[in-house]
Scaffold this active site. Structure first.
Site, PDB file in Angstrom:
ATOM      1  N   LYS A  47       5.021   5.067  -1.132  1.00 52.27           N
ATOM      2  CA  LYS A  47       4.838   6.282  -1.918  1.00 52.27           C
ATOM      3  C   LYS A  47       6.060   7.196  -1.950  1.00 52.27           C
ATOM      4  O   LYS A  47       6.212   8.001  -2.879  1.00 52.27           O
ATOM      5  CB  LYS A  47       3.613   7.049  -1.424  1.00 52.27           C
ATOM      6  CG  LYS A  47       2.298   6.415  -1.853  1.00 52.27           C
ATOM      7  CD  LYS A  47       1.096   7.189  -1.319  1.00 52.27           C
ATOM      8  CE  LYS A  47      -0.211   6.559  -1.803  1.00 52.27           C
ATOM      9  NZ  LYS A  47      -1.411   7.211  -1.233  1.00 52.27           N
ATOM     10  N   GLY A  69       0.790  -1.206   0.000  1.00 52.57           N
ATOM     11  CA  GLY A  69       0.000   0.000   0.000  1.00 52.57           C
ATOM     12  C   GLY A  69       0.832   1.270   0.000  1.00 52.57           C
ATOM     13  O   GLY A  69       1.962   1.307  -0.499  1.00 52.57           O
ATOM     14  N   SER A  70       0.287   2.328   0.579  1.00 56.12           N
ATOM     15  CA  SER A  70       0.865   3.669   0.480  1.00 56.12           C
ATOM     16  C   SER A  70       2.224   3.819   1.158  1.00 56.12           C
ATOM     17  O   SER A  70       2.868   4.861   1.001  1.00 56.12           O
ATOM     18  CB  SER A  70      -0.105   4.689   1.074  1.00 56.12           C
ATOM     19  OG  SER A  70      -1.332   4.685   0.373  1.00 56.12           O
ATOM     20  N   ALA A  71       2.655   2.814   1.901  1.00 50.61           N
ATOM     21  CA  ALA A  71       3.964   2.897   2.541  1.00 50.61           C
ATOM     22  C   ALA A  71       5.089   3.091   1.529  1.00 50.61           C
ATOM     23  O   ALA A  71       6.162   3.597   1.873  1.00 50.61           O
ATOM     24  CB  ALA A  71       4.227   1.646   3.379  1.00 50.61           C
TER      25      ALA A  71
END
Length: 695
Positions: free
Chosen positions: A385, A381-383
């Site tokens: 980014k 996931g967004s980790a």
């Protein structure tokens, strides 16, 4: 002239004397050889028959493992084992069976793992020839091509009633015989490890009538702190059959125990001890008396490993995970699990690596799954980014300070793409702070030639090119690449196909490719370390063994920190992203602001939530998410970087507990910095957990 004649007269006399002496010596030698071979030869042959000389090489204890503060984390528990050495000349199976019957009365062995095939063989061994002909007639044997086929047919025709009729004594005899038969010629085969004192005394009194049986000093691995980090330490066991030639070529014996997984396997050459050599000489005298003598050359314990592990921190992290899992209740779709890695970003030292797994529907004694940090991969996931923003900078499609408008994106053939909420205009730092998906989508689209919404001209070629560039840039941080950790086998995650533009956008927000918790930790460590990707390591030093357990031996080899690569991105780009990660914690809209209020350490971090669908039955799926959290502290001078992964949590509306990854990170960072002020030391278990290499 008279002097010269006198000299010539005496030389021949001296030579004659010398020749005569040599003749006498050779005559005496020939006479003695004749006496030995002709007169005494028969007696010497009898003496040789009465004397047997057996040399056994006995395993020495393996090297110890220490944590970074000198606490012994893997020890050796000394014990006695009863062994059987099969002589080079083949021993009759009936003779071995008789020895097994004698041993059965002296030692207790387990019988619950004997396969049915061995029980059938055991029954056949005790049958007479007539009884075996009742199983397979003479006429049937003639029709079969070989004796092997006939024997196989005999095995198949042993009745179930005969198997059921085996007594517990029979099974114990069979269990002992099985171990004896597994041995190799002139190599001690362990029949039972860890015999009791009573068993040792009884055996000692009867060794003279148990040819090939002996009692040897042995050891097995003991774990001072129970299951803490145990799976990373690895296991020992018999040499795998497919690797037998490799080990034999390196001086091992067939019956040796070796490291079979993880650190025990990775550092086998270091941990392996120098074997003791035991020479037993047995002489049979008149009247049946037996004279035994033993010569032993002592072995030496293997070299010791000093690990990067902080066992006290490891125990605290495990306790924190356990506590959070208890509070989670029924929050997970199926299996309950969580994974944590803590690493020094400056050196690559693994400080803690903890995993928890409670499989649904299983009754487990231990919930440890530390090795899941290197062999299980998840969409993070967004980790990820921060890597996406840096990729955008490096490719030139965006720059520090540039903004995109956060709103839903609708592309042909692709479900609507959007952030959790519409954030409006966001620049790179704000995109990290609020975790904007759309900012990352814009980077992916522009890299593939899509200027949404007016001029989206991407094609299969441009999309594939964008995939390759993103994955190359991600790999510089360790995402999707080998981490280089000193373990024999780890996962590098999974990469999807490169055809779909929609999946390219998913890749930019960590929803497509999968990574391990260790890879995620290496990624955030690289950012914390100003772009230098360090090789994760579990071993700092190799030391000589010493008898004083309160001290360590001299350093044989010291492993220095290793830089794997420096990322291509400029220092300006990297500083900008570091500021964005700090905003995640201190920004007015930071997604991690609430959990780290008033903490004395300065934290930079990134939250993540990956959407998942978990199959729970035939064709039934439940939607959920995987919670992730990465970060490092202190912000100005990082000394610890971490990743927390909590997979397959139910959605909030379905009863899932949110924020578990952040809760775990907060408590473990609190513990880490508290321990810098005061350390209590790790807490050993009441009784060390002993390894069973035969399982």
């Amino acid at each position: 002239m008279r002097g010269k004649h006198k000299k010539k007269f005496h030389v021949p006399m001296r030579l004659n004397v010398l020749f005569f002496v040599v003749f006498i010596l050779f005559s005496a030698l020939i006479l003695r050889l004749g006496m030995v071979q002709i007169v005494e030869g028969e007696e010497f042959v009898k003496e040789l028959d009465r004397t047997s000389n057996t040399t056994a090489r006995i395993d020495a204890p393996r090297g110890l493992m220490y944590d970074r503060y000198g606490n012994i984390v893997v020890d050796n528990e000394l014990e006695l084992s009863v062994t059987y050495t099969n002589p080079s000349r083949s021993t009759n199976s009936q003779a071995m069976l008789e020895i097994a019957r004698e041993l059965e009365q002296m030692i207790d062995v387990e019988t619950n793992r004997i396969p049915e095939r061995d029980k059938r063989d055991f029954i056949l061994m005790q049958m007479t020839e007539e009884e075996r002909y009742e199983l397979v007639s003479q006429d049937e044997r003639k029709e079969l091509e070989s004796a092997t086929e006939a024997y196989q047919l005999e095995v198949e025709r042993v009745s179930q009633s005969a198997i059921d009729a085996l007594t517990e004594n029979d099974l114990r005899v069979l269990a002992i015989y099985r171990e004896m038969a597994r041995g190799y010629a002139n190599s001690p085969q362990r029949i039972k490890r860890g015999i009791t004192e009573e068993e040792a005394h009884l055996l000692s009194e009867n060794l003279d009538r148990l040819p090939g049986v002996d009692i040897l000093r042995d050891s097995r691995r003991a774990y001072t702190y129970g299951d803490s980090f145990r799976s990373i330490f690895g296991s020992t066991g018999a040499i795998p059959r497919e690797q037998l030639d490799y080990y034999l070529s390196r001086g091992y014996d067939r019956s040796d125990y070796v490291g079979t997984s993880f650190l025990e396997l990775q550092y086998e050459d270091v941990l392996r001890g120098q074997k003791a050599v035991l020479e037993s000489i047995t002489t049979s005298g008149a009247g049946g008396t037996v004279d035994r003598s033993t010569n032993e050359r002592e072995g030496q314990r293997g070299n010791d490993l000093v690990l990067t592990l902080d066992m006290e921190l490891q125990q605290r992290v495990e306790e924190i995970i356990d506590a959070e899992m208890r509070l989670a209740g029924n929050s997970f779709i199926r299996d309950k699990s969580a994974y944590v890695v803590m690493m020094d970003p400056r050196t690559g030292d693994i400080l803690s690596m903890a995993g928890y797994l409670d499989p649904a529907g299983q009754d487990r004694q231990s919930y440890s799954d530390h090795i899941g940090n290197v062999n299980k991969a998840f969409a993070m996931g967004s980790a990820v980014k921060a890597a996406s923003v840096l990729t955008g900078f490096q490719s030139g499609v965006t720059s520090p300070g540039a903004s995109f408008y956060d709103r839903p994106i609708n592309l042909p053939g692709t479900p609507e793409k959007k952030s959790v909420r519409n954030h409006g205009w966001v620049n790179d730092r704000k995109a990290l702070e609020v975790s904007s998906n759309v900012y990352m989508f814009e980077i992916g689209m522009l890299m593939a030639g899509c200027h949404y919404p007016n001029n989206c001209n991407w094609n299969s070629h441009s999309i594939e090119k964008a995939y390759d560039q993103v994955r190359y840039d991600f790999s510089q941080f360790g995402l999707g690449a080998e981490t280089g950790i000193d373990l024999p086998s780890t996962s590098t995650g999974l990469s999807g196909e490169r055809t779909s533009g929609g999946n390219l956008l998913d890749l930019m927000i960590g929803q497509y490719d999968t990574y391990t918790p260790l890879q995620l930790t290496q990624y955030i460590s690289t950012i914390a370390n100003d772009g230098f990707r360090m090789q994760p390591r579990l071993v700092r030093e190799i030391r000589e063994p010493v008898s004083d357990r309160d001290s360590q031996g001299a350093v044989i080899q010291k492993f220095e920190p290793t830089v794997l690569n420096r990322i291509d991105m400029s220092e300006t780009y990297l500083n900008r992203v570091q500021q964005g990660l700090r905003d995640v914690v201190i920004g007015s809209r930071g997604t991690a602001r609430g959990n780290f209020v008033n903490r004395p350490y300065q934290l930079a971090a990134k939250t993540g939530t990956a959407q998942v669908r978990v199959q729970v039955g035939e064709g039934d799926f439940i939607d959920g998410n995987t919670q992730t959290f990465v970060g490092y502290a202190p912000y100005e001078n990082p000394e610890v970087a971490f990743a927390v992964v909590v997979p397959n949590v139910k959605l909030d509306r379905n009863g899932g507990r949110q924020g578990m990854a952040q809760n775990i990170a907060r408590d473990m960072l609190d513990s880490y910095f508290e321990m810098k002020e005061e350390r209590q030391g790790p807490t050993p278990v009441d009784e060390p957990v002993l390894e069973n290499p035969d399982e």
